[in-house]
Design a protein around this motif. Structure first.
Motif, mmCIF file in Angstrom:
data_model
loop_
_atom_site.group_PDB
_atom_site.id
_atom_site.type_symbol
_atom_site.label_atom_id
_atom_site.label_comp_id
_atom_site.label_asym_id
_atom_site.label_seq_id
_atom_site.Cartn_x
_atom_site.Cartn_y
_atom_site.Cartn_z
ATOM 1 N N LEU B 163 0.845 -1.207 0.000
ATOM 2 C CA LEU B 163 0.000 0.000 0.000
ATOM 3 C C LEU B 163 0.879 1.257 0.000
ATOM 4 C CD1 LEU B 163 -2.788 -1.001 2.556
ATOM 5 C CD2 LEU B 163 -2.976 -0.850 0.065
ATOM 6 N N TYR B 164 1.951 1.191 0.754
ATOM 7 C CA TYR B 164 2.881 2.323 0.853
ATOM 8 C C TYR B 164 3.520 2.616 -0.513
ATOM 9 C CZ TYR B 164 6.939 4.801 2.981
ATOM 10 O OH TYR B 164 7.900 5.705 3.336
ATOM 11 N N GLU B 185 -1.830 10.596 1.929
ATOM 12 C CA GLU B 185 -2.245 10.119 3.247
ATOM 13 C C GLU B 185 -2.190 8.600 3.337
ATOM 14 O OE1 GLU B 185 -1.821 12.271 5.107
ATOM 15 O OE2 GLU B 185 -3.487 13.553 5.620
ATOM 16 N N LEU B 186 -2.439 7.945 2.219
ATOM 17 C CA LEU B 186 -2.302 6.484 2.202
ATOM 18 C C LEU B 186 -0.865 6.101 2.568
ATOM 19 C CD1 LEU B 186 -3.278 3.583 1.554
ATOM 20 C CD2 LEU B 186 -2.643 3.993 -0.823
ATOM 21 N N MET B 187 0.087 6.851 2.030
ATOM 22 C CA MET B 187 1.497 6.587 2.354
ATOM 23 C C MET B 187 1.742 6.713 3.860
ATOM 24 S SD MET B 187 3.557 8.622 -0.609
ATOM 25 C CE MET B 187 5.133 8.303 0.150
ATOM 26 N N ALA B 188 1.204 7.780 4.450
ATOM 27 C CA ALA B 188 1.436 8.017 5.882
ATOM 28 C C ALA B 188 0.865 6.881 6.719
ATOM 29 C CB ALA B 188 0.815 9.351 6.296
ATOM 30 N N VAL B 189 -0.374 6.488 6.395
ATOM 31 C CA VAL B 189 -1.049 5.468 7.199
ATOM 32 C C VAL B 189 -0.386 4.097 7.007
ATOM 33 C CG1 VAL B 189 -3.235 4.253 7.506
ATOM 34 C CG2 VAL B 189 -3.221 6.729 7.212
ATOM 35 N N ALA B 190 -0.021 3.789 5.755
ATOM 36 C CA ALA B 190 0.587 2.474 5.498
ATOM 37 C C ALA B 190 1.990 2.398 6.100
ATOM 38 C CB ALA B 190 0.644 2.215 3.991
ATOM 39 N N SER B 191 2.731 3.499 6.017
ATOM 40 C CA SER B 191 4.131 3.436 6.467
ATOM 41 C C SER B 191 4.232 3.331 7.988
ATOM 42 C CB SER B 191 4.918 4.646 5.960
ATOM 43 O OG SER B 191 4.319 5.848 6.382
ATOM 44 N N VAL B 192 3.278 3.919 8.702
ATOM 45 C CA VAL B 192 3.381 3.843 10.161
ATOM 46 C C VAL B 192 3.233 2.395 10.646
ATOM 47 C CG1 VAL B 192 0.937 4.198 10.754
ATOM 48 C CG2 VAL B 192 2.715 4.963 12.309
#
Lengths: 81, 635
Positions: B163-164, B185-192
């Motif tokens: 997803l990231y 925002e998908l990057m932020a949520v997936a990377s965390v």
């Protein structure tokens, strides 16, 4: 600060390779684009002194206020080595 | 001493080889060293040439999103194998669909896919040379990191990584700001998730800080986008005029700068990356900051403030790397340093600078992921991550060390490795733009890069004091991932035209000139000598370094008192007082007849016969009054 003194082999190695690097512009044709390009061995000096500057400046900053103990934030450390 | 001579000889070897190869490489490429020979030009990104159709019109990011769903449905035993195939499919889509389709339209034009969305038009795909280059490298690193992570059977991490990566590719091909924001925002949520899944309290806290900082940055970005939409009536992601600054532009720039880790907004990076999972850190080191670099190149090329910010970043990372003890923290600070070159390149805004920044982003992704992979092998096989705990086991891990050194040579800008052909482009662009101070300071930062990543880290990690470490064998797939990364680092170093032909603007830049080679050899060799002298000063120290995250980490207890504890106390106090009041009222009205009787003495037993009449009379009178009022209203 106490610097580590290289031994005889180290000095010979550094002398030969460093001398060759400084003399390279007199062997191959190089172009001068900036005013400092005409200073012999400028980039050698810049590399060596720049490295020293970075280490000393950073260490001074660290010692004066940047470096803190590992538990400074009051959190556990070492639980995820 | 033997170790020190070995490392000195090892590091000098590539310099001697490159000195010997210099004449051949120099004659094989153009002779012009482009510093000060060309004039800066204002960049002009491609116009829209046409629309994509068929398979080419499918957003490449959807392949990652579909892959993430598919992975979850597959048997656990084949998920690891399937994972790198998803970015392979994305690479195939870009290579066989997007490149031919855009070439057919015109290689200097952009091809798009548009959709109507309420009152706006979304541009869900915007393919031109810049986005194709970044989309390709993000997908390629997905393959390499996927192979490196093959042994990791944690499905959460596999899905999050896909997803990231899909988010990064989605941002890259987004032609409008709404689409960009969604993938951002998908990057932020997936990377965390790649931080949290490390499973330690330290990682949990770091992940919390990471997501809060990124959501705050995302909020600033969204505010800018909405303001921009209101001002201009368009949400298309186009170049913001560097000579006409708007509030919306500044907000969007701030959002991008936060993800690019521009200080003082970048402390999240060295806070989070060392605490991420070993395999997750490979994705993180490659995607978030470089996606922001892409966004800066696309939207803010020529914004002059980015030049001093970028140069400051380059030196900022170097200073902190001197103090770092955690090996991945050291590498993380050098991400900030290297991204500084790209941010500065964006700020210069000339074709050569944009080309240099884009080329450096590609090379940086390859060598930085390789360096993180090397550090990951050390952590995975020794269980240690600090310079003060490592050393003396190079003879037990020669292959990983050798592959790491290829990444180190690359980031240091050694001839024959990819950093040499990209970093020099940005520095040369500074010279071309007559930014002599930037030229000198970026060169100084490259000295620091070699010092830390090329010398300090490998010396004190694998060589240095023997601490009796016996590392476990590294999984073969980890070494394979490193080998593939090392292959590309070397390939682009030896054959830079393979990269240059895909840059946003046509270029005849030739890195292998005698002038550039002589300058580089002098700088690197004397940096090596200085390192030799400073070895006793450069060992790790068991400390942490205070960064700008101190503002929210140290103030967090105070903020908790103000925003959490105090309101909670107020609500709790009022609640308790209300309950007490209600109890008192209930108690007082339990038997009102006592008031009539004037009986305020000790409580007496309730007697229904004595209470009925006094209650019944007022009730009857009340009903009578209502009845009279009702009759009056009828009349």
């Amino acid at each position: 600060m106490k610097l580590k003194t290289p031994d005889r082999r180290g000095w010979i190695f550094a002398g030969i390779t460093g001398g060759a690097a400084v003399l390279l512009p007199y062997i191959v044709h190089v172009e001068h684009h900036f005013r400092w390009d005409s200073i012999p061995g400028f980039y050698a000096l810049y590399g060596g002194l720049g490295c020293a500057l970075i280490v000393l400046f950073s260490k001074a900053l660290g010692a004066s206020f940047l470096q803190k103990s590992e538990s400074w934030y009051g959190e556990d450390v070492g639980d995820d080595r | 001493m033997r170790n020190r001579l070995t490392v000195t000889s090892l590091l000098t070897l590539p310099l001697l080889v490159s000195a010997a190869a210099a004449p051949a490489l120099a004659s094989a490429t153009a002779t012009a060293h482009q510093v000060a020979t060309a004039h800066p030009q204002t960049i002009d990104f491609p116009a829209i040439g046409g629309t994509l159709s068929g398979i080419a019109a499918i957003p490449t990011a959807l392949i990652f999103l579909a892959g993430a769903i598919l992975i979850a449905l597959l048997p656990r035993s084949i998920r690891s194998t399937a994972m790198p195939l998803v970015p392979v499919a994305a690479l195939a889509h870009i290579a066989t669909q997007l490149y031919p389709a855009t070439s057919a339209i015109g290689s200097d034009l952009a091809a798009v896919v548009r959709l109507d969305f309420m009152a706006y038009q979304l541009e869900i795909v915007h393919a031109d040379r810049l986005s194709l280059l970044f989309g390709s490298i993000f997908s390629l690193i997905g393959v390499i990191a996927g192979i490196y992570a093959w042994h990791n059977r944690d499905t959460r991490q596999q899905i999050a990584a896909l997803l990231y990566t899909g988010g990064a590719v989605g941002v890259t091909f987004a032609g409008d700001l709404f689409t960009l924001y969604a993938f951002w925002e998908l990057m932020a949520v997936a990377s965390v998730i790649l931080i949290w899944t490390r499973g330690t309290r330290d990682a949990a806290r770091a992940g919390n800080r990471y997501i809060l900082v990124h959501l705050a940055g995302g909020a600033v970005l969204l505010a800018g986008i909405l303001l921009h939409a209101a001002d201009s009536g368009s949400i298309l992601f186009r170049h913001f005029d560097p000579f006409h600054h708007t509030t919306a532009g500044w907000l969007i720039l701030t959002g991008f700068c936060l993800n690019a880790a521009v200080p003082p907004l970048g402390a999240w990076l060295p806070d989070a990356y060392p605490r991420a999972t070993i395999t997750g850190a490979i994705f993180m080191s490659s995607l978030t900051t470089k996606t922001a670099v892409y966004a800066l190149l696309r939207g803010f090329a020529g914004w002059e403030i980015l030049v001093p910010l970028g140069v400051m970043m380059a030196l900022y990372g170097v200073v902190y790397a001197v103090l770092a003890n955690d090996i991945r923290e050291l590498l993380a600070y050098h991400i900030i340093s290297q991204v500084g070159y790209m941010v500065a390149g964006a700020g210069m805004g000339t074709e050569m600078a944009v080309n240099g920044a884009a080329a450096h982003a590609v090379c940086h992704i390859l060598y930085k992921s390789l360096l993180f992979m090397g550090a990951g092998v050390v952590i995975a096989t020794t269980g240690r991550r600090k310079l003060t705990e490592l050393g003396g086991f190079v003879h037990r891990q020669k292959l990983a060390f050798g592959l790491y050194m290829i990444g180190a040579f690359s980031i240091s800008g050694f001839p024959l490795f990819n950093g040499f052909v990209s970093k020099s482009m940005v520095i040369a662009a500074a010279g071309q733009s007559h930014l002599d101070w930037a030229f000198l300071l970026l060169t100084l930062a490259s000295v620091g890069t070699f010092l830390h990543t090329g010398l300090k880290l490998p010396y004190f990690t694998w060589m240095g004091e023997d601490r009796g470490i016996a590392p476990e064998p590294a999984p073969r797939n980890m070494i394979a991932g490193m080998a593939i990364g090392a292959f590309f680092c070397t390939l682009l170093g030896v054959a830079p035209r393979l990269l240059y032909v895909y840059l946003p603007f046509a270029t005849s830049y030739a890195p292998y000139t005698p002038t550039h080679l002589v300058e580089t050899i002098q700088i690197l060799l004397f940096t090596l000598f200085a390192f030799y002298l400073f070895i006793p000063k450069l060992g790790g120290q068991a400390t942490i370094s205070m960064d700008t995250d101190v503002l929210y980490r140290k103030t967090a207890p105070l903020a908790r008192i103000i925003f959490v504890d105090t309101p909670s106390w107020i609500f709790a106090t009022i609640g308790a007082a209300s309950e007490d009041l209600a109890a008192a009222v209930a108690h007082a009205f339990r038997d009102p007849t006592r008031w009539i009787a004037g009986d305020f003495g000790p409580k007496r037993p309730f007697n229904v016969d004595r209470s009925r009449q006094p209650v019944a009379v007022p009730l009857a009178l009340t009903i009578a009054v209502f009845a009279l009022l009702a009759l009056a209203s009828i009349r």
